[in-house]
Design a protein around this motif. Structure first.
Motif, PDB file in Angstrom:
ATOM      1  N   ALA A  33      29.749  35.199 -51.371  1.00  0.00           N
ATOM      2  CA  ALA A  33      29.347  33.403 -51.089  1.00  0.00           C
ATOM      3  C   ALA A  33      28.396  33.475 -50.697  1.00  0.00           C
ATOM      4  N   ALA A  34      29.188  33.714 -49.451  1.00  0.00           N
ATOM      5  CA  ALA A  34      28.758  33.284 -47.791  1.00  0.00           C
ATOM      6  C   ALA A  34      27.378  33.386 -48.069  1.00  0.00           C
ATOM      7  N   ARG A  35      26.534  34.443 -47.996  1.00  0.00           N
ATOM      8  CA  ARG A  35      24.962  34.795 -48.244  1.00  0.00           C
ATOM      9  C   ARG A  35      24.681  33.887 -48.988  1.00  0.00           C
ATOM     10  N   ALA A  36      25.205  33.280 -49.750  1.00  0.00           N
ATOM     11  CA  ALA A  36      24.268  32.569 -50.965  1.00  0.00           C
ATOM     12  C   ALA A  36      24.692  31.196 -50.722  1.00  0.00           C
ATOM     13  N   VAL A  37      25.460  30.686 -50.186  1.00  0.00           N
ATOM     14  CA  VAL A  37      26.068  28.880 -49.779  1.00  0.00           C
ATOM     15  C   VAL A  37      26.320  29.315 -48.523  1.00  0.00           C
ATOM     16  N   PRO A  38      25.532  28.597 -47.483  1.00  0.00           N
ATOM     17  CA  PRO A  38      25.615  28.833 -46.022  1.00  0.00           C
ATOM     18  C   PRO A  38      26.294  27.216 -45.338  1.00  0.00           C
ATOM     19  N   PRO A  39      26.626  26.316 -46.394  1.00  0.00           N
ATOM     20  CA  PRO A  39      27.725  25.503 -45.363  1.00  0.00           C
ATOM     21  C   PRO A  39      29.574  26.398 -45.717  1.00  0.00           C
ATOM     22  N   LEU A  40      29.196  27.708 -46.659  1.00  0.00           N
ATOM     23  CA  LEU A  40      30.280  28.625 -46.018  1.00  0.00           C
ATOM     24  C   LEU A  40      30.693  29.005 -45.031  1.00  0.00           C
ATOM     25  N   ARG A  41      29.908  29.365 -44.633  1.00  0.00           N
ATOM     26  CA  ARG A  41      29.719  30.756 -43.751  1.00  0.00           C
ATOM     27  C   ARG A  41      30.094  30.089 -42.239  1.00  0.00           C
ATOM     28  N   PRO A  42      30.721  29.018 -42.036  1.00  0.00           N
ATOM     29  CA  PRO A  42      31.676  28.920 -40.715  1.00  0.00           C
ATOM     30  C   PRO A  42      32.529  29.075 -40.742  1.00  0.00           C
ATOM     31  N   TYR A  43      33.621  28.695 -42.181  1.00  0.00           N
ATOM     32  CA  TYR A  43      34.647  29.070 -42.503  1.00  0.00           C
ATOM     33  C   TYR A  43      34.471  29.985 -42.720  1.00  0.00           C
ATOM     34  N   ALA A  44      33.801  31.505 -43.235  1.00  0.00           N
ATOM     35  CA  ALA A  44      34.219  33.054 -43.565  1.00  0.00           C
ATOM     36  C   ALA A  44      34.833  33.958 -42.642  1.00  0.00           C
ATOM     37  N   PRO A  45      34.980  33.613 -41.529  1.00  0.00           N
ATOM     38  CA  PRO A  45      35.588  34.425 -40.899  1.00  0.00           C
ATOM     39  C   PRO A  45      37.006  34.050 -40.976  1.00  0.00           C
ATOM     40  N   ALA A  46      37.728  32.636 -40.928  1.00  0.00           N
ATOM     41  CA  ALA A  46      39.358  32.365 -41.008  1.00  0.00           C
ATOM     42  C   ALA A  46      39.775  32.843 -42.224  1.00  0.00           C
ATOM     43  N   LEU A  47      38.535  32.513 -43.041  1.00  0.00           N
ATOM     44  CA  LEU A  47      38.925  32.554 -44.983  1.00  0.00           C
ATOM     45  C   LEU A  47      39.447  34.659 -44.914  1.00  0.00           C
ATOM     46  N   ARG A  48      37.986  35.034 -44.059  1.00  0.00           N
ATOM     47  CA  ARG A  48      38.883  36.459 -44.951  1.00  0.00           C
ATOM     48  C   ARG A  48      40.069  36.575 -43.704  1.00  0.00           C
ATOM     49  N   THR A  49      40.923  36.080 -42.863  1.00  0.00           N
ATOM     50  CA  THR A  49      42.094  36.365 -42.677  1.00  0.00           C
ATOM     51  C   THR A  49      43.311  36.240 -43.571  1.00  0.00           C
ATOM     52  N   ALA A  50      42.469  35.674 -44.769  1.00  0.00           N
ATOM     53  CA  ALA A  50      44.015  35.494 -45.448  1.00  0.00           C
ATOM     54  C   ALA A  50      43.998  37.021 -46.268  1.00  0.00           C
ATOM     55  N   PHE A  51      43.024  37.701 -46.923  1.00  0.00           N
ATOM     56  CA  PHE A  51      42.957  38.426 -47.539  1.00  0.00           C
ATOM     57  C   PHE A  51      43.928  39.736 -46.346  1.00  0.00           C
TER      58      PHE A  51
END
Length: 466
Positions: free
Chosen positions: A298-316
């Motif tokens: 999703a981060a590759r396909a949707v640029p507005p998501l990219r800044p949040y990806a590192p923090a979201l990954r911590t949920a997993f």
């Protein structure tokens, strides 16, 4: 092994050949067509059954056809086998004005040359044929119509097509039954029949019990085509009800609490009816790896998501870390795609859950896997956010109150509050929000701010109110 065809009659292939150019235009316009954005390059016949003779005033043909599409039209990639669709094709000499929305086109060849083809579900007579077959437990060609032993289906119920469906089609019979016809079908046990039957056996009244079902037998496998269930007359779906209450400025927490109780009752019954499993370190690692992979895609396909990806990954990673420390969870069969639109409130105030098909885009085997019940909970929590944003309400107010009430109701009936396991809940809600970001970016860009708001919240999680 190539797929068998229920009837190998020359007229069957001739009918499909004559329909081919018409279906290439008509099929992609249907809301339930899953291959939008890629041109249809052809069709192959999977099964054909004549339900009313082609030469009569009204012909009726049941077809299972595979739509072939290019996987990457821009690069000229080779054509790959596509999805299999269930079609009920009516043919008439001329189409009356009332059936204009059902038009497919004029046939210029084949056994019905000169006649007009149309989507027969819009027509009362073909719909009556299906109900009568279910009522009598008929077998027609390779089609099987079965009726539950404890259900009575009266003849002569007047049919009407519901026009608000998306991934399937539904016909209501006299405000007594509703027949859901699956449009994109796959072989195997379909949870939309399997789970309601299991719940009916457990005496769970929160899910309408199947009264009948349609199947086809191919290559020794069963393909579920449709399910007939009691119709809850005057019922309102949860999405419509929530938006109505939002528009009036009314409180929705009592309904959210009742929905939580209903969800827990269904989960409890499913756990009794079907096997449960324990998720330890390795299964949880596979689960979180899948969540992480979906986030990266999703981060590759949707640029507005990219800044949040590192923090979201911590949920997993937080969930995987708990499993590595020896924590385990119970998984069971769940609804799989639970949201406000999958809930019905009767005029008497009782809630029920419908549409147990799961996410149609996922393989059937994956949809039938045991999952932590919190997956359904996360879907409902996200649905409250969607309702609030759709009505322009402040998510931090209305949605948060509904989320808390729903979890409290779940705890009342299920004995466990999902908020007491915040790491598991956050991981599943984050996974759902990431899925929504990718879906909205591809299909409804105007809705993208809705899941992005959740992404911002989940990237800096705060404890849910007790």
């Amino acid at each position: 092994m190539p797929e068998a065809v229920i009837r190998t009659v020359p007229s069957d292939q001739g009918l499909l050949d004559s329909l081919d150019p018409l279906l290439r235009q008509w099929l992609p316009r249907q809301r339930w067509f899953a291959g939008k954005g890629r041109p249809v390059t052809g069709f192959s016949l999977v099964a054909a059954t004549e339900l009313l003779p082609a030469g009569s005033r009204l012909g009726l043909h049941h077809l299972l056809v595979r739509a072939h599409q290019q996987s990457a039209p821009a690069t000229g990639a080779p054509v790959e086998p596509g999805d299999c669709y269930q079609l009920l094709i009516g043919t008439r000499e001329a189409l009356p004005p009332r059936l204009a929305p059902a038009l497919i086109g004029r046939l210029t060849g084949g056994p019905a040359a000169g006649r007009t083809a149309y989507d027969a579900l819009y027509d009362a007579r073909p719909a009556e044929v299906l109900l009568e077959a279910l009522r009598t437990g008929a077998g027609v060609g390779g089609l099987r119509f079965e009726r539950a032993a404890d259900q009575e289906i009266r003849a002569g119920l007047v049919p009407r097509l519901m026009t608000a469906e998306q991934s399937n089609s539904s016909v209501v019979y006299g405000d007594t039954f509703i027949l859901k016809l699956l449009r994109r079908i796959v072989p195997g046990v379909n949870p939309d029949l399997e789970l309601p039957l299991a719940l009916a056996h457990e005496g769970c009244r929160r899910v309408p019990a199947p009264a009948g079902w349609m199947t086809a037998g191919l290559d020794g496998r069963t393909w579920v085509l449709g399910v007939l269930q009691p119709y809850v007359q005057g019922a309102t779906d949860g999405w419509e009800l929530a938006l109505r209450e939002l528009a009036k400025g009314e409180d929705f927490t009592a309904e959210a609490r009742a929905l939580g109780r209903t969800t827990a009752e269904v989960h409890t019954a499913l756990a009794r009816a079907l096997p449960t499993v324990t998720l330890g370190q390795e299964p949880v690692r596979q689960l979180t790896d899948g969540m992480t992979g979906r986030l990266e895609e999703a981060a590759r396909a949707v640029p507005p998501l990219r800044p949040y990806a590192p923090a979201l990954r911590t949920a997993f990673t937080a969930l995987a870390d708990l499993a590595a420390e020896g924590r385990t969870w119970t998984a069971q069969r769940v609804h799989g795609d639970l949201h406000l639109g999958q809930c019905l409130r009767s005029p008497g105030g009782e809630w029920s859950l419908i549409d147990f098909e799961g996410e149609p885009a996922k393989p059937l085997a994956e949809r039938r896997l045991p999952q932590p019940p919190v997956r359904d909970v996360a879907g409902m929590l996200r649905s409250f956010d969607y309702a609030a944003h759709s009505a322009g309400a402040a998510v931090s107010g209305w949605a948060a109150a509904c989320r808390a009430a729903y979890c409290a109701g779940y705890a009342e009936a299920g004995g466990h509050d999902p908020r007491t396991d915040p790491v598991l809940l956050r991981a599943h809600e984050t996974d759902k929000a990431v899925y929504e970001v990718l879906y909205e970016a591809r299909h409804r860009p105007d809705w993208l701010p809705v899941p992005l708001a959740a992404v911002r919240r989940l990237s800096t999680p705060e404890p849910e109110p007790a």
